[in-house]
Design a protein around this motif. Structure first.
Motif, PDB file in Angstrom:
ATOM      1  N   ASN A  39       0.793  -1.201   0.074  1.00 36.74           N
ATOM      2  CA  ASN A  39       0.163   0.066  -0.031  1.00 36.74           C
ATOM      3  C   ASN A  39       0.976   1.280  -0.034  1.00 36.74           C
ATOM      4  N   ILE A  40       1.946   1.266  -0.907  1.00 36.56           N
ATOM      5  CA  ILE A  40       2.885   2.277  -0.798  1.00 36.56           C
ATOM      6  C   ILE A  40       2.779   2.917  -2.327  1.00 36.56           C
ATOM      7  N   SER A  41       2.726   4.266  -2.470  1.00 32.76           N
ATOM      8  CA  SER A  41       2.780   4.853  -3.757  1.00 32.76           C
ATOM      9  C   SER A  41       4.084   4.846  -4.395  1.00 32.76           C
ATOM     10  N   VAL A  42       3.929   5.083  -5.595  1.00 34.41           N
ATOM     11  CA  VAL A  42       5.126   5.228  -6.417  1.00 34.41           C
ATOM     12  C   VAL A  42       6.057   6.414  -6.182  1.00 34.41           C
ATOM     13  N   GLU A  43       5.227   7.377  -5.592  1.00 35.54           N
ATOM     14  CA  GLU A  43       6.112   8.790  -5.228  1.00 35.54           C
ATOM     15  C   GLU A  43       6.987   8.412  -4.081  1.00 35.54           C
ATOM     16  N   VAL A  44       6.881   7.347  -3.092  1.00 33.71           N
ATOM     17  CA  VAL A  44       7.776   7.153  -2.286  1.00 33.71           C
ATOM     18  C   VAL A  44       9.111   6.628  -2.809  1.00 33.71           C
ATOM     19  N   TYR A  45       9.132   5.829  -3.884  1.00 32.09           N
ATOM     20  CA  TYR A  45      10.133   5.182  -4.693  1.00 32.09           C
ATOM     21  C   TYR A  45      10.885   6.559  -5.425  1.00 32.09           C
ATOM     22  N   ASP A  46      10.108   7.217  -6.101  1.00 35.60           N
ATOM     23  CA  ASP A  46      10.774   8.303  -6.797  1.00 35.60           C
ATOM     24  C   ASP A  46      11.406   9.370  -5.833  1.00 35.60           C
ATOM     25  N   ASN A  47      10.756   9.538  -4.629  1.00 35.77           N
ATOM     26  CA  ASN A  47      11.178  10.507  -3.753  1.00 35.77           C
ATOM     27  C   ASN A  47      12.550  10.230  -3.471  1.00 35.77           C
ATOM     28  N   LEU A  48      12.835   8.835  -2.989  1.00 33.47           N
ATOM     29  CA  LEU A  48      13.857   8.355  -2.640  1.00 33.47           C
ATOM     30  C   LEU A  48      15.102   8.724  -3.567  1.00 33.47           C
ATOM     31  N   ILE A  49      14.916   8.430  -4.932  1.00 25.86           N
ATOM     32  CA  ILE A  49      16.078   8.625  -5.907  1.00 25.86           C
ATOM     33  C   ILE A  49      16.140   9.995  -6.157  1.00 25.86           C
ATOM     34  N   LYS A  50      15.332  10.920  -6.142  1.00 29.59           N
ATOM     35  CA  LYS A  50      15.299  12.201  -6.080  1.00 29.59           C
ATOM     36  C   LYS A  50      15.854  13.018  -4.987  1.00 29.59           C
ATOM     37  N   ALA A  51      15.703  12.380  -3.833  1.00 34.59           N
ATOM     38  CA  ALA A  51      16.536  12.875  -2.667  1.00 34.59           C
ATOM     39  C   ALA A  51      17.778  12.457  -2.742  1.00 34.59           C
ATOM     40  N   VAL A  52      18.269  11.292  -3.087  1.00 32.41           N
ATOM     41  CA  VAL A  52      19.611  10.901  -3.092  1.00 32.41           C
ATOM     42  C   VAL A  52      20.674  11.669  -4.348  1.00 32.41           C
ATOM     43  N   ARG A  53      19.928  11.745  -5.275  1.00 32.37           N
ATOM     44  CA  ARG A  53      20.445  12.352  -6.322  1.00 32.37           C
ATOM     45  C   ARG A  53      20.806  13.829  -6.068  1.00 32.37           C
ATOM     46  N   GLN A  54      20.163  14.432  -5.131  1.00 33.83           N
ATOM     47  CA  GLN A  54      20.226  15.935  -4.884  1.00 33.83           C
ATOM     48  C   GLN A  54      21.518  15.926  -3.914  1.00 33.83           C
ATOM     49  N   HIS A  55      21.617  14.862  -3.245  1.00 29.68           N
ATOM     50  CA  HIS A  55      22.873  14.798  -2.212  1.00 29.68           C
ATOM     51  C   HIS A  55      23.969  14.238  -2.740  1.00 29.68           C
ATOM     52  N   LEU A  56      24.041  14.029  -4.194  1.00 30.27           N
ATOM     53  CA  LEU A  56      25.111  13.372  -4.911  1.00 30.27           C
ATOM     54  C   LEU A  56      26.639  14.258  -4.798  1.00 30.27           C
ATOM     55  N   PRO A  57      26.352  15.577  -4.868  1.00 30.12           N
ATOM     56  CA  PRO A  57      27.693  16.178  -4.469  1.00 30.12           C
ATOM     57  C   PRO A  57      28.462  16.149  -3.144  1.00 30.12           C
ATOM     58  N   THR A  58      27.510  15.852  -2.205  1.00 30.58           N
ATOM     59  CA  THR A  58      28.184  15.462  -0.929  1.00 30.58           C
ATOM     60  C   THR A  58      29.017  13.988  -0.934  1.00 30.58           C
ATOM     61  N   PHE A  59      28.328  13.183  -1.795  1.00 29.51           N
ATOM     62  CA  PHE A  59      28.860  11.751  -1.953  1.00 29.51           C
ATOM     63  C   PHE A  59      30.178  11.891  -2.800  1.00 29.51           C
ATOM     64  N   TYR A  60      30.269  12.767  -3.547  1.00 36.03           N
ATOM     65  CA  TYR A  60      31.402  13.116  -4.371  1.00 36.03           C
ATOM     66  C   TYR A  60      32.517  13.508  -3.666  1.00 36.03           C
ATOM     67  N   ARG A  61      32.271  13.966  -2.754  1.00 35.17           N
ATOM     68  CA  ARG A  61      33.345  14.856  -1.539  1.00 35.17           C
ATOM     69  C   ARG A  61      33.768  13.334  -0.995  1.00 35.17           C
ATOM     70  N   TYR A  62      33.008  12.586  -0.645  1.00 39.73           N
ATOM     71  CA  TYR A  62      33.316  11.265   0.240  1.00 39.73           C
ATOM     72  C   TYR A  62      34.371  10.494  -0.730  1.00 39.73           C
ATOM     73  N   VAL A  63      33.995  10.478  -2.171  1.00 34.86           N
ATOM     74  CA  VAL A  63      34.833   9.641  -3.264  1.00 34.86           C
ATOM     75  C   VAL A  63      36.061  10.502  -3.149  1.00 34.86           C
ATOM     76  N   GLU A  64      36.080  11.775  -3.137  1.00 38.13           N
ATOM     77  CA  GLU A  64      37.451  12.444  -3.298  1.00 38.13           C
ATOM     78  C   GLU A  64      38.241  12.119  -2.220  1.00 38.13           C
ATOM     79  N   LEU A  65      37.589  12.445  -0.920  1.00 33.57           N
ATOM     80  CA  LEU A  65      38.549  11.870   0.378  1.00 33.57           C
ATOM     81  C   LEU A  65      39.187  10.676   0.337  1.00 33.57           C
ATOM     82  N   ARG A  66      38.323   9.672  -0.190  1.00 35.03           N
ATOM     83  CA  ARG A  66      38.688   8.330  -0.204  1.00 35.03           C
ATOM     84  C   ARG A  66      40.061   8.378  -1.124  1.00 35.03           C
ATOM     85  N   LYS A  67      40.049   8.766  -2.522  1.00 37.93           N
ATOM     86  CA  LYS A  67      41.213   9.134  -3.258  1.00 37.93           C
ATOM     87  C   LYS A  67      42.168   9.796  -2.676  1.00 37.93           C
TER      88      LYS A  67
END
Length: 600
Positions: A267-295
């Motif tokens: 009983n979950i709407s497709v919006e919950v799925y799409d909101n997850l992808i949207k939110a994570v994509r919006q925070h990818l620049p922070t994740f890129y910083r982690y990748v750069e720190l690892r390097k």
């Protein structure tokens, strides 16, 4: 690398105390056989009520009760056979038992397919009268209401019977992949810096990828994925067939898409799925910083995909024997209260867990077990910190099942997959908080922060990338496109570029990573890891800050089973997953942890 011998031990060479006790389900194979033979009689008893469910409330109640009894028996039969096979997938005795119970399940589903359409054919007014008249039906009120919700997607009695007969066939792609990936596939050997040959296995791959020896990581990475590249046409065919099955079943059930159908049961709407992808994509620049720190921390000119799993903190060789792992998990989960910890101790003492890898054993880890017995946990323990977290994770699943089994009748005993990853991740979160609280050594603290960030990378970012890949390939099939190896590889490669950013070299081998992910055969499952992680992050914060005030509602959530819809159960525990709030909260914590690691 004491466990990294060229040949894995045979099952019999593993000490008994490290092997699960499946005799708690059936004392012998003969006992399994006896129960197996009794199923047909129970099916006939249930079929004798066919055409009569709308006649009176007593008959409807009897049908529902007999259906539960049959379901419980089939669950015991299936889990025993399958878990015996998982001990050694090349064991033909348990291959046969699994095949037989799978076939019987299909037959039982076909013969009892009349139940759903017949119940749905009962007029609403009549059903309400039944519920008022028959006290025993009160137990089934939520289940019956949920059945009414499904009415637009249920076929006629004849069509349901025909569809039930196809269940074994529609699972063929998954079964073929499982046997290929666990029983038939063989990976090459690689040499470590001392020239010692190491046989790559599913269980050892993760350990080898954590090695400080970069050349060993590169060899292992290439050897594993070159093996899958040699099978890419076959595995593309199995995955493509599984996706087509999802699309066809969605159309048969009158859903607008495979994704909508997959979310409908919760009983979950497709919006919950799409909101997850949207939110994570919006925070990818922070994740890129982690990748750069690892390097930067690894001091490499180029960061490759085989550099993702080795800890970025040098000088920590944290080998943790299994008994020590048990103590760490028990200590970390004390905030959940005495009752929870007592059950946990019972699980460790009474052989609920199959600990070590052996030849032919199913890879990875899971928690599973039949209602009326107790849950079991399959591990492939390798003495790494990540294995301690896996143990804590799977015990979260196990105790979630235990609470549900103890507090709910069979009809509501099995919690939804949507909430399945919440309890397991709460356990992991409590473990990392405990370790960070007690660890004073700066290097080990950095190591733990790195590990926690890796949990985010693997559970939020990576699983969301998987979720986006699943949505993409299902959409392609829905548009009539073919999932050739080239299509799958190019789609997967682009997602890796998007998610890991400019600091990452996306090696050619990773293009075929989809070929080794078993979850893709259970459509639209992986997003629940990410949503579960977000919910768990919020719940852990409440448990640590509010103590008993938060623990009570949390244990009630564990005991809730499927007695309500998953979003409602989580709301009662204090988390609203219908909003992007918990995902945003968890991603904010990721940024906070990243800042702390960068500062250290």
């Amino acid at each position: 690398m004491s466990e990294q011998k060229k040949d894995l031990p045979q099952r019999e060479a593993i000490e008994e105390k490290y092997r699960w006790r499946l005799e708690d389900i059936y004392s012998t194979d003969e006992a399994w056989e006896k129960e197996y033979l009794s199923v047909s009689e129970q099916v006939e008893k249930l079929k004798s009520l066919q055409g009569q469910l709308a006649q009176n409330s007593a008959t409807l109640l009897q049908a529902l009760q007999w259906q539960d009894e049959l379901g419980q028996k089939m669950e015991k039969l299936f889990t025993y056979a399958r878990m015996r096979r998982d001990e050694n997938n090349s064991n033909t005795v348990y291959q046969a038992l699994t095949d037989r119970i799978t076939a019987l399940s299909s037959d039982v589903s076909s013969q009892t397919a009349f139940l759903l359409p017949e119940i749905l054919a009962i007029p609403d007014g009549t059903l309400q009268q039944f519920l008022q008249k028959e006290q025993g039906l009160a137990l089934y009120r939520f289940a019956l209401d949920d059945l009414r919700r499904q009415k637009p997607h249920v076929l006629s009695e004849k069509e349901e019977a025909l569809l039930a007969q196809t269940s074994e066939v529609t699972q063929a792609a998954s079964k073929i992949f499982t046997m290929l990936n666990n029983a038939d596939i063989t990976f090459p050997t690689v040499k470590d810096s001392q020239g010692q040959e190491i046989q790559i296995t599913h269980g050892r791959y993760g350990q080898l990828m954590e090695s400080r020896d970069r050349e060993l990581r590169r060899q292992t990475f290439q050897a594993l994925y070159h093996t899958y590249q040699g099978l890419e046409n076959t595995i593309a065919a199995t995955l493509g067939t599984a996706v087509k099955r999802d699309v066809v079943m969605a159309r048969i059930r009158n859903h607008s898409s495979a994704l909508e159908r997959a979310l409908f049961s919760d009983n979950i709407s497709v919006e919950v799925y799409d909101n997850l992808i949207k939110a994570v994509r919006q925070h990818l620049p922070t994740f890129y910083r982690y990748v750069e720190l690892r390097k930067k921390e690894l001091k490499v000119e180029e960061l490759h995909m085989y550099d993702l799993y080795t800890p970025i903190v040098e000088g920590v060789d944290w080998q943790i024997p299994y008994e020590e792992a048990i103590s760490m998990v028990q200590e970390s989960l004390k905030p959940l209260g005495e009752e929870y910890c007592t059950i946990l101790q019972k699980a460790f003492q009474n052989r609920w867990i199959d600990v070590y890898e052996n030849r032919g054993k199913t890879s990875g880890a899971y928690a599973w077990g039949p209602y009326g017995v107790h849950p079991y946990v399959l591990m492939n323990y390798q003495e790494k910190l990540s294995d301690v977290f896996t143990l804590s994770h799977e015990m979260g699943h196990a105790l979630h099942s235990h609470y549900s089994y103890q507090k709910q009748p069979y009809v509501y005993a099995h919690y939804s997959i949507f909430v399945a990853e919440v309890a397991s991740t709460v356990n992991e979160s409590l473990l990392i908080h405990h370790l960070l609280k007690i660890e004073k050594d700066k290097t080990k603290r950095r190591y733990l922060l790195n590990h926690y960030l890796e949990q985010f990378r693997g559970t939020v970012f990576r699983q969301t990338m998987f979720a986006e890949f699943e949505k993409l390939i299902h959409h392609k099939v829905e548009k009539g496109e073919a999932l050739t190896p080239e299509v799958l590889k190019s789609s997967y490669r682009q997602l890796n570029h998007d998610y890991y950013g400019p600091a990452m070299v996306v090696d050619e081998e990773i293009d075929v990573e989809w070929a080794r992910i078993p979850h893709f055969y259970n459509n639209f499952y992986v997003y629940k890891y990410a949503t579960g992680f977000a919910a768990a992050t919020a719940l852990t914060k409440r448990i640590i800050e509010d103590g008993e005030k938060a623990v009570g509602p949390y244990l009630e959530f564990l005991a809730g089973g499927s007695s309500d819809y998953p979003l409602e159960l989580l709301k009662k525990a204090g988390v609203d997953m219908s909003t992007p709030g918990p995902v945003e909260e968890s991603l904010a914590l990721f940024e906070q942890l990243l800042e702390e690691l960068a500062t250290l």
